[in-house]
Design an enzyme around this catalytic site. Structure first.
Site, mmCIF file in Angstrom:
data_model
loop_
_atom_site.group_PDB
_atom_site.id
_atom_site.type_symbol
_atom_site.label_atom_id
_atom_site.label_comp_id
_atom_site.label_asym_id
_atom_site.label_seq_id
_atom_site.Cartn_x
_atom_site.Cartn_y
_atom_site.Cartn_z
ATOM 1 N N GLU A 15 0.798 -1.226 0.000
ATOM 2 C CA GLU A 15 0.000 0.000 0.000
ATOM 3 C C GLU A 15 0.833 1.280 0.000
ATOM 4 O OE1 GLU A 15 -3.795 -0.271 2.446
ATOM 5 O OE2 GLU A 15 -2.501 -1.646 3.529
ATOM 6 N N SER A 165 -6.415 -2.277 1.609
ATOM 7 C CA SER A 165 -6.664 -1.925 0.211
ATOM 8 C C SER A 165 -7.061 -3.129 -0.632
ATOM 9 C CB SER A 165 -5.438 -1.234 -0.408
ATOM 10 O OG SER A 165 -5.208 -0.006 0.225
ATOM 11 N N GLU A 287 -14.653 -4.710 8.976
ATOM 12 C CA GLU A 287 -13.317 -4.377 9.459
ATOM 13 C C GLU A 287 -13.249 -2.912 9.837
ATOM 14 O OE1 GLU A 287 -10.626 -5.292 6.277
ATOM 15 O OE2 GLU A 287 -11.120 -3.492 5.154
ATOM 16 N N ASN A 289 -10.563 0.410 9.876
ATOM 17 C CA ASN A 289 -9.327 0.965 9.334
ATOM 18 C C ASN A 289 -8.916 2.140 10.215
ATOM 19 O OD1 ASN A 289 -7.309 2.200 7.780
ATOM 20 N ND2 ASN A 289 -8.275 1.570 5.868
ATOM 21 N N SER A 298 -10.759 9.788 -1.472
ATOM 22 C CA SER A 298 -10.974 8.740 -0.478
ATOM 23 C C SER A 298 -12.295 8.947 0.259
ATOM 24 C CB SER A 298 -9.821 8.712 0.525
ATOM 25 O OG SER A 298 -8.602 8.369 -0.099
#
EC number: 6.3.2.4
Length: 325
Positions: A15, A165, A287, A289, A298
């Site tokens: 990433e 990612s 999940e 992050n 983003s």
């Protein structure tokens, strides 16, 4: 005198290029009149800082300082935009904490926990957070496809346990695909998590420290043109990201409440984003992050914009919060 700020970017994982883009956006929007800003490239082979004059200077790893025209520059705060190791898994946090340098992401233990999908899910289940059925595999384990299918069913997702990612992820539809999917995931990590497929609406919720208050941002609905929200969908325009999401007010509040609960339970800080799938009317956690992407495209910056928060204010407040701890 202006505070010295290091924007951490790069990292050691697949990433790193995405992280470099996030770091450059933070550099673009942080107020230059308020801070003296250096871009700190944390790479496998070298650590160096880039000055506002574009001069490249080696970083002294002993104390995380640089020498600029005979002056030793020590950093008052680090803005962490490293995705993957060492910025998202707690390693850089522990290093900086030992040096007494605050940083904008969650602390080392919380970062390590959220980066490890298996451990994070195990902790959150104890607090009543709904998750998919899952099955764990480690490198070297004997693979029993029937045992996996009996636990999670088909289709299912095979994921690298500690990667972001969507690296190392495969949607598996048949028994014959399981071994190759596990081998693909093992290229990113030596631990694998296999999860049942949840049919429903996928959403993402940013949660941040905003002027001393834990605040959920507007919800984003994710509609992928591909089989799932993979790397291509995330970064090559193969998805729709709708903010605010086309879900009811009731569901919006429900998933925001769950995201804030996760932030509090895990004792996170800074800028975070949690992923959910609405399945049978309930948000199921996928999940968390703890160091999300911060490019202008983003998801979290999109959500901030929907809440009328500028990127300058968003990033500035992250530094203020970090330095208050």
């Amino acid at each position: 005198m202006n505070k010295n700020i290091a924007i951490l970017m790069g990292g050691y994982s697949s990433e790193f290029e995405i992280s470099l883009k996030s770091g450059e956006v933070v550099y673009k929007y942080l107020p230059k009149e308020k801070y003296r800003i250096f871009r700190a490239h944390i790479l496998k082979n070298e650590w160096y800082a880039v000055t506002p004059e574009e001069e490249k200077i080696p970083i002294n790893k002993a104390d995380f300082s640089i020498e600029v025209n005979g002056e030793t520059v020590r950093f008052d705060c680090a803005f962490n935009t490293i995705h993957g190791t060492p910025g998202e898994d707690g390693l850089i946090q522990a290093y900086l904490q030992n040096l007494g340098i605050p940083q904008t992401a969650s602390d080392y233990y919380q970062a390590a926990l959220t980066f490890n999908k298996r451990d994070c899910i195990s902790v959150l289940k104890a607090y009543g957070i709904k998750t998919a059925q899952n099955f764990f595999v480690d490198r070297g384990d004997t693979i029993n496809e029937d045992e996996i299918i009996n636990k999670v069913g088909l289709p299912c997702f095979v994921k690298a346990n500690r990667a972001g990612s969507s690296f190392g992820i495969t949607k598996v539809k048949s028994k014959t695909e399981i071994i190759s999917a596990i081998e693909h995931a093992l290229k990113e990590d030596n631990e694998v998590i296999i999860e049942s497929f949840l049919d429903g609406t996928e959403v993402s919720v940013g949660v941040i420290n905003w002027y001393d208050k834990i605040t959920a941002l507007p919800v984003t609905e994710i509609i992928s043109e591909n089989e799932f929200f993979d790397f291509d969908a995330k970064y090559n325009g193969k998805s729709q990201e709708i903010t605010p999401a086309n879900i009811s007010t009731e569901d919006t509040k429900k998933v925001q409440k769950e995201a804030e609960k996760i932030f509090k339970v895990l004792k996170l800080k800074g800028l975070t984003r949690s992923e959910f799938i609405f399945h049978n009317g309930e948000p199921y956690f996928i999940e968390c992050n703890a160091c999300p992407g911060l490019t202008e495209a983003s998801i979290l910056p999109q959500q901030a914009k929907a809440m009328n928060i500028s990127l300058t204010e968003l990033f500035d407040q992250a530094i203020i919060t970090a330095m208050q701890d």
